[in-house]
Design a protein around this motif. Structure first.
Motif, PDB file in Angstrom:
ATOM      1  N   LEU A  36      -2.391  -0.772   9.857  1.00 13.29           N
ATOM      2  CA  LEU A  36      -1.703  -0.987   8.409  1.00 13.29           C
ATOM      3  C   LEU A  36      -2.432  -2.185   7.800  1.00 13.29           C
ATOM      4  CD1 LEU A  36      -0.391  -0.542   5.460  1.00 13.29           C
ATOM      5  CD2 LEU A  36       1.133  -0.800   6.641  1.00 13.29           C
ATOM      6  N   LYS A  37      -2.304  -3.650   9.219  1.00 14.67           N
ATOM      7  CA  LYS A  37      -2.549  -4.343   9.203  1.00 14.67           C
ATOM      8  C   LYS A  37      -3.865  -4.893   9.364  1.00 14.67           C
ATOM      9  CE  LYS A  37      -1.235  -9.419   9.565  1.00 14.67           C
ATOM     10  NZ  LYS A  37      -2.647  -9.666  10.001  1.00 14.67           N
TER      11      LYS A  37
ATOM     12  N   GLU B 100     -13.770 -12.173  -0.953  1.00 14.08           N
ATOM     13  CA  GLU B 100     -15.076 -12.771  -1.078  1.00 14.08           C
ATOM     14  C   GLU B 100     -15.790 -11.818  -1.888  1.00 14.08           C
ATOM     15  OE1 GLU B 100     -17.360 -13.941   0.916  1.00 14.08           O
ATOM     16  OE2 GLU B 100     -15.417 -14.649   2.525  1.00 14.08           O
ATOM     17  N   ALA B 101     -15.303 -11.041  -3.361  1.00  7.77           N
ATOM     18  CA  ALA B 101     -16.045 -10.306  -4.314  1.00  7.77           C
ATOM     19  C   ALA B 101     -16.949  -9.657  -3.466  1.00  7.77           C
ATOM     20  CB  ALA B 101     -16.463 -11.065  -4.649  1.00  7.77           C
TER      21      ALA B 101
ATOM     22  N   VAL C  26      -8.440  -6.657   5.264  1.00  7.04           N
ATOM     23  CA  VAL C  26      -9.338  -6.208   5.192  1.00  7.04           C
ATOM     24  C   VAL C  26      -9.431  -5.844   3.544  1.00  7.04           C
ATOM     25  CG1 VAL C  26     -11.270  -4.032   4.640  1.00  7.04           C
ATOM     26  CG2 VAL C  26     -10.715  -4.428   6.896  1.00  7.04           C
ATOM     27  N   LEU C  27      -8.267  -5.398   2.739  1.00  7.05           N
ATOM     28  CA  LEU C  27      -8.501  -5.586   1.829  1.00  7.05           C
ATOM     29  C   LEU C  27      -8.710  -6.965   0.880  1.00  7.05           C
ATOM     30  CD1 LEU C  27      -5.923  -2.509   1.495  1.00  7.05           C
ATOM     31  CD2 LEU C  27      -8.213  -2.160   0.773  1.00  7.05           C
TER      32      LEU C  27
ATOM     33  N   PHE D 288      -8.198  -1.078  -2.639  1.00  4.99           N
ATOM     34  CA  PHE D 288      -7.469   0.340  -1.268  1.00  4.99           C
ATOM     35  C   PHE D 288      -8.659   1.504  -1.517  1.00  4.99           C
ATOM     36  CE2 PHE D 288      -5.851   3.625   0.508  1.00  4.99           C
ATOM     37  CZ  PHE D 288      -6.268   3.867   1.410  1.00  4.99           C
ATOM     38  N   TRP D 289      -8.620   2.039  -3.140  1.00 12.24           N
ATOM     39  CA  TRP D 289      -8.845   3.393  -2.801  1.00 12.24           C
ATOM     40  C   TRP D 289     -10.269   3.016  -3.460  1.00 12.24           C
ATOM     41  CZ3 TRP D 289      -7.085   7.372  -1.901  1.00 12.24           C
ATOM     42  CH2 TRP D 289      -5.797   7.389  -1.657  1.00 12.24           C
TER      43      TRP D 289
END
Length: 344
Positions: free
Chosen positions: A59-60, A72-73, A65-66, A30-31
């Protein structure tokens, strides 16, 4: 025989993990992406807008996405950069940033007719598309959105296989939601109507609202000044970035494990500072001193941006824009001024 000089370190491991581990912490994921913009709010706002400010839905979407980025690295894709991408896609110049639109958003010019999957592996082309989005995230880090001009002149259905178009739309709707300001589709072919009937069902309402059609250059000029339009579309913009091959030692910082660890620690410290400043700002949101905490939060965001750019030297390979000297010290793209005397 010449001595082989590697362009990248041979062993990749995710940031903030021991070399023997391959799992990715979603908080770090995330960060990592949130701090890729000049202010983390830029990235968060995209999902709030795409969900019509429904916090739960936003949020979902962020969580999805995260998980996608971890699976998918994407961090490894950024690490490898253009070294392991297909040269066909890069050399063809299918897409590149050429200037800005009338609202000041960076303008990406896409030549649809140059997409020829019969000469390329599908998986490789998809990785190329994701890498293009990732590169845009960084070199336009201070911008909320970019605009795209899709040139469909001379295209055929072979240039737009349905599964690939659907994948591209999913990137724009989900993984890189709300990253576009407007999409101008320059169309001069009767084939496009058939193509459009096939793909419009994949679009969501937000993306559909940003798509405009132009049948002539004059209609494109509603959104892009002639000074910014490329010469091949009868504009005055002479700029052509092109593609420059990776060169030896351009990624030399990536071989310095000690400095990378120091940069990671500094980045973590700045993340913690921004998190703390955000919590203080939230607690005092309705107080008279809210502006003070908002200013402190923005100050922490600038420090985080600087730390992320420093860390990027050790975790992201150089891209063609960097090799061409088009990326400024603040990490943002700086295109040369138009020198064509005809635009005066």
């Amino acid at each position: 025989m010449g001595h082989h000089v590697p362009l990248l370190p041979e062993d990749y491991f995710p940031s903030f993990q021991h070399k023997s581990k391959t799992t990715r912490n979603l908080i770090d994921v995330f960060w990592t992406i949130a701090s890729a913009k000049q202010h983390p709010d830029i990235w968060i706002h995209r999902f709030l807008r795409s969900s019509n400010w429904d916090v739960s839905k936003a949020l979902k979407s962020i969580q999805d996405v995260l998980k996608w980025r971890a699976a998918e690295a994407i961090d490894q894709l950024n690490w490898e950069g253009e070294v392991n991408l297909g040269l066909n896609e890069l050399r063809l110049g299918i897409s590149e940033i050429i200037g800005h639109d009338r609202l000041g958003c960076p303008l990406m010019y896409v030549k649809v007719r140059k997409i020829m999957l019969r000469n390329q592996q599908e998986h490789a082309f998809k990785r190329y598309l994701v890498h293009q989005f990732e590169t845009l995230q960084h070199v336009t880090r201070k911008h909320q959105r970019i605009s795209m001009l899709y040139d469909f002149t001379g295209f055929s259905m072979e240039n737009t296989p349905l599964h690939l178009v659907r994948f591209l739309i999913e990137l724009g709707v989900k993984q890189y939601a709300e990253c576009t300001s407007i999409l101008v589709l320059l169309v001069d072919s009767w084939l496009f109507e058939n193509f459009w009937n096939l793909v419009k069902g994949f679009l969501d309402a937000n993306l559909s609202a940003r798509i405009v059609f132009a049948k002539t250059i004059e209609q494109v000029l509603t959104f892009v000044d002639k000074e910014q339009l490329p010469e091949e579309l009868n504009g005055y913009n002479e700029f052509k970035a092109g593609f420059k091959l990776p060169k030896v030692n351009e990624n030399s910082p990536m071989f310095d494990a000690v400095k990378r660890e120091q940069a990671e620690q500094e980045w973590r410290r700045r993340v913690a500072e921004f998190d703390s400043a955000t919590r203080k700002w939230y607690r005092h949101f309705t107080d008279d001193i809210c502006d003070h905490y908002a200013a402190e939060r923005d100050k922490a965001a600038l420090a985080l941006d600087k730390a992320e750019r420093e860390l990027g030297k050790y975790t992201r390979a150089c891209n063609s824009y960097t090799r061409l000297g088009l990326v400024d010290t603040d990490g943002c793209l700086r295109l040369p001024q138009n020198t064509n005397p005809l635009h005066k």
